[in-house]
Design a protein around this motif. Structure first.
Motif, PDB file in Angstrom:
ATOM      1  N   ILE A 230       0.781  -1.715   0.554  1.00  0.00           N
ATOM      2  CA  ILE A 230      -0.553  -0.193   0.369  1.00  0.00           C
ATOM      3  C   ILE A 230       0.878   1.073  -0.227  1.00  0.00           C
ATOM      4  N   PRO A 231       0.463   1.554  -1.345  1.00  0.00           N
ATOM      5  CA  PRO A 231       2.091   3.270  -1.070  1.00  0.00           C
ATOM      6  C   PRO A 231       1.831   4.413   0.017  1.00  0.00           C
ATOM      7  N   SER A 232       0.406   4.590   0.926  1.00  0.00           N
ATOM      8  CA  SER A 232       0.072   5.775   1.660  1.00  0.00           C
ATOM      9  C   SER A 232       0.687   5.433   2.622  1.00  0.00           C
ATOM     10  N   ALA A 233       1.109   6.227   4.172  1.00  0.00           N
ATOM     11  CA  ALA A 233       1.275   5.580   5.462  1.00  0.00           C
ATOM     12  C   ALA A 233      -0.336   5.362   5.866  1.00  0.00           C
ATOM     13  N   GLU A 234      -0.937   6.231   5.606  1.00  0.00           N
ATOM     14  CA  GLU A 234      -2.668   6.065   6.082  1.00  0.00           C
ATOM     15  C   GLU A 234      -3.323   5.005   5.808  1.00  0.00           C
ATOM     16  N   GLY A 235      -2.834   4.661   4.343  1.00  0.00           N
ATOM     17  CA  GLY A 235      -3.392   3.098   3.982  1.00  0.00           C
ATOM     18  C   GLY A 235      -3.293   2.068   4.584  1.00  0.00           C
ATOM     19  N   ARG A 236      -1.899   2.173   5.210  1.00  0.00           N
ATOM     20  CA  ARG A 236      -1.289   1.222   5.930  1.00  0.00           C
ATOM     21  C   ARG A 236      -1.756   0.303   6.937  1.00  0.00           C
ATOM     22  N   HIS A 237      -1.818   2.000   8.222  1.00  0.00           N
ATOM     23  CA  HIS A 237      -2.087   2.075   9.181  1.00  0.00           C
ATOM     24  C   HIS A 237      -3.669   1.656   9.420  1.00  0.00           C
ATOM     25  N   LYS A 238      -4.470   2.317   8.023  1.00  0.00           N
ATOM     26  CA  LYS A 238      -5.906   1.546   8.465  1.00  0.00           C
ATOM     27  C   LYS A 238      -5.858   0.551   8.108  1.00  0.00           C
ATOM     28  N   ALA A 239      -5.160  -0.401   7.132  1.00  0.00           N
ATOM     29  CA  ALA A 239      -5.826  -1.572   6.456  1.00  0.00           C
ATOM     30  C   ALA A 239      -5.195  -3.124   7.984  1.00  0.00           C
ATOM     31  N   PHE A 240      -4.309  -2.564   8.594  1.00  0.00           N
ATOM     32  CA  PHE A 240      -2.875  -2.881   9.899  1.00  0.00           C
ATOM     33  C   PHE A 240      -4.052  -2.639  11.361  1.00  0.00           C
ATOM     34  N   SER A 241      -4.743  -1.221  11.068  1.00  0.00           N
ATOM     35  CA  SER A 241      -5.763  -1.423  12.703  1.00  0.00           C
ATOM     36  C   SER A 241      -7.074  -2.233  12.330  1.00  0.00           C
ATOM     37  N   THR A 242      -7.249  -2.884  11.760  1.00  0.00           N
ATOM     38  CA  THR A 242      -8.893  -3.985  11.187  1.00  0.00           C
ATOM     39  C   THR A 242      -8.089  -5.424  11.907  1.00  0.00           C
ATOM     40  N   CYS A 243      -6.308  -5.617  12.337  1.00  0.00           N
ATOM     41  CA  CYS A 243      -5.989  -7.004  12.533  1.00  0.00           C
ATOM     42  C   CYS A 243      -5.546  -6.281  14.042  1.00  0.00           C
ATOM     43  N   ALA A 244      -5.432  -5.450  14.546  1.00  0.00           N
ATOM     44  CA  ALA A 244      -4.501  -5.553  15.679  1.00  0.00           C
ATOM     45  C   ALA A 244      -5.357  -6.056  16.884  1.00  0.00           C
ATOM     46  N   SER A 245      -6.874  -6.025  17.470  1.00  0.00           N
ATOM     47  CA  SER A 245      -7.344  -6.375  18.238  1.00  0.00           C
ATOM     48  C   SER A 245      -7.062  -7.418  18.201  1.00  0.00           C
ATOM     49  N   HIS A 246      -7.515  -7.856  17.020  1.00  0.00           N
ATOM     50  CA  HIS A 246      -7.365 -10.067  16.680  1.00  0.00           C
ATOM     51  C   HIS A 246      -5.651 -10.179  17.075  1.00  0.00           C
ATOM     52  N   LEU A 247      -4.556  -9.363  16.307  1.00  0.00           N
ATOM     53  CA  LEU A 247      -3.884 -10.105  16.739  1.00  0.00           C
ATOM     54  C   LEU A 247      -3.110 -10.010  18.128  1.00  0.00           C
ATOM     55  N   THR A 248      -3.134  -9.344  18.862  1.00  0.00           N
ATOM     56  CA  THR A 248      -3.010  -9.045  20.035  1.00  0.00           C
ATOM     57  C   THR A 248      -3.716 -10.204  20.788  1.00  0.00           C
ATOM     58  N   VAL A 249      -4.612 -10.598  21.225  1.00  0.00           N
ATOM     59  CA  VAL A 249      -5.105 -11.803  21.290  1.00  0.00           C
ATOM     60  C   VAL A 249      -4.657 -12.960  21.284  1.00  0.00           C
ATOM     61  N   VAL A 250      -4.460 -12.917  19.723  1.00  0.00           N
ATOM     62  CA  VAL A 250      -3.631 -14.299  19.386  1.00  0.00           C
ATOM     63  C   VAL A 250      -2.385 -14.250  20.500  1.00  0.00           C
ATOM     64  N   ILE A 251      -1.553 -13.567  20.044  1.00  0.00           N
ATOM     65  CA  ILE A 251      -0.663 -13.677  21.358  1.00  0.00           C
ATOM     66  C   ILE A 251      -0.613 -13.359  22.599  1.00  0.00           C
ATOM     67  N   VAL A 252      -1.964 -13.098  23.093  1.00  0.00           N
ATOM     68  CA  VAL A 252      -1.859 -12.837  24.414  1.00  0.00           C
ATOM     69  C   VAL A 252      -2.277 -15.157  25.100  1.00  0.00           C
ATOM     70  N   HIS A 253      -3.373 -15.265  23.848  1.00  0.00           N
ATOM     71  CA  HIS A 253      -3.772 -17.047  23.701  1.00  0.00           C
ATOM     72  C   HIS A 253      -2.759 -17.553  23.692  1.00  0.00           C
ATOM     73  N   TYR A 254      -1.783 -18.055  23.163  1.00  0.00           N
ATOM     74  CA  TYR A 254      -0.790 -18.984  22.235  1.00  0.00           C
ATOM     75  C   TYR A 254       0.610 -18.057  23.336  1.00  0.00           C
ATOM     76  N   GLY A 255       0.978 -16.966  23.801  1.00  0.00           N
ATOM     77  CA  GLY A 255       2.276 -16.738  24.392  1.00  0.00           C
ATOM     78  C   GLY A 255       1.751 -17.341  26.431  1.00  0.00           C
ATOM     79  N   PHE A 256       0.888 -17.399  26.671  1.00  0.00           N
ATOM     80  CA  PHE A 256      -0.145 -17.713  28.246  1.00  0.00           C
ATOM     81  C   PHE A 256       0.343 -19.064  27.430  1.00  0.00           C
ATOM     82  N   ALA A 257      -0.200 -20.037  26.300  1.00  0.00           N
ATOM     83  CA  ALA A 257       0.571 -21.187  26.826  1.00  0.00           C
ATOM     84  C   ALA A 257       1.661 -21.842  26.111  1.00  0.00           C
TER      85      ALA A 257
END
Length: 316
Positions: A230-257
């Motif tokens: 994605i060429p724009s920084a804003e576009g990259r940030h917007k795309a990644f923000s849709t994954c942030a909550s899921h990725l955080t839960v995955v890290i917590v879930h598998y990290g503790f496990a």
């Protein structure tokens, strides 16, 4: 051969908290009760918000709603029993009740992992194939995926539980844990088939968990590659923000496990094992609704909107 001293076991006794001072039991009870109530209320609030807000009737939030249901049922399978045992001096559980607890905890636990995998796939399709999203993630297709996750979790729970409880249990019936978990149950089993069952159950669990984790990693590898294009920084940030909550839960879930299952085992680690298992089984579901509520901007705004609407309607 079981030998002449074989005696069948009709109940088990939890001794996971027996090495802690009795004065700490009320403290553990209050802390775990508050975390459990927050987990229930948080997930119920997320489900109610998704149900009431039509703009959240999308595949991502369908999976999140199913994830909230799995977390509620997962914690319901053992935490009420744990709370009762914290205030009791005789922490026994019947044989069939122990088998039921293991089945439901494994079923909902593995369903949770499968739903996290589906949420990763949803983000992959949304970012890497946005034009085909409505086709690949149709309502019927999403419903089938959720049903498959529940069926897969139930299958793992059934295989693990039947494998463990078909073994004979002889003599000792004290479980060094606060729930009917596989490793301590295998230590109480006897007979020549125990090593084979332990290997088989271990392979099933590791294959299921590692398979889910690798699929999530693969999804995010494609997601990161697409975001970097994605060429724009804003576009990259917007795309990644849709994954942030899921990725955080995955890290917590598998990290503790990983901390729990890769931790060295031995009698000197018993108290630490109990605390770490409590952290994984109680803290992880407690953190999940907090992460999704705070890290997901769309859900956070919808929850604020629903709360304010309820507040103003009650005042009027």
């Amino acid at each position: 051969m079981l030998g002449p001293n074989y005696t069948s076991v009709s109940e088990f006794i939890f001794i996971g908290f027996s090495n802690f001072p009795q004065q700490l039991m009320p403290v553990f009870f209050v802390v775990i009760l508050l975390m459990y109530l927050f987990t229930l209320l948080g997930n119920l609030f997320i489900m109610a918000t998704i149900w009431s807000e039509r703009n959240l009737h999308t595949p991502m939030y369908l999976f999140l709603c199913a994830l909230s249901i799995s977390e509620i049922l997962y914690t319901l399978s053992f935490i009420p029993r744990m709370l009762a045992d914290l205030l009791s001096t005789h922490r026994s559980i019947a044989f069939l009740a122990c088998a039921s607890q293991m089945f439901f905890s494994f079923t909902f636990g593995f369903t949770h992992s499968l739903l996290l995998t589906l949420m990763g796939y949803d983000r992959y399709v949304a970012i890497c194939h946005p034009l085909r999203y409505n086709v690949l993630m149709s309502p019927w297709g999403c419903a089938c995926l959720v049903a498959a996750a529940w069926a897969g979790g139930s299958a793992v729970g059934l295989v693990v539980t039947t494998s463990i409880f078909r073994l004979p249990f002889c003599g000792l019936n004290q479980i060094p844990h606060f729930l009917c978990h596989v490793p301590p149950m295998l230590k109480l089993a006897c007979g020549s088939s125990v090593p084979a069952v332990a290997l088989g159950v271990g392979l099933v669990c590791i294959t299921a968990l590692l398979g889910c984790f690798l699929l999530i990693l693969l999804s995010y590898a494609f997601i990161v590659a697409a975001i970097l294009k994605i060429p724009s920084a804003e576009g990259r940030h917007k795309a990644f923000s849709t994954c942030a909550s899921h990725l955080t839960v995955v890290i917590v879930h598998y990290g503790f496990a990983s901390v729990i299952y890769l931790k060295p085992k031995g009698p000197s680690f018993q108290e630490g094992d109990t605390l770490m298992a409590t952290t994984y089984t109680v803290l992880t579901p407690f953190l999940s609704p907090i992460i999704f509520s705070l890290r997901n901007k769309e859900l956070k705004n919808a929850m604020k909107k629903a709360f304010l609407r309820k507040f103003y309607s009650s005042n009027n």
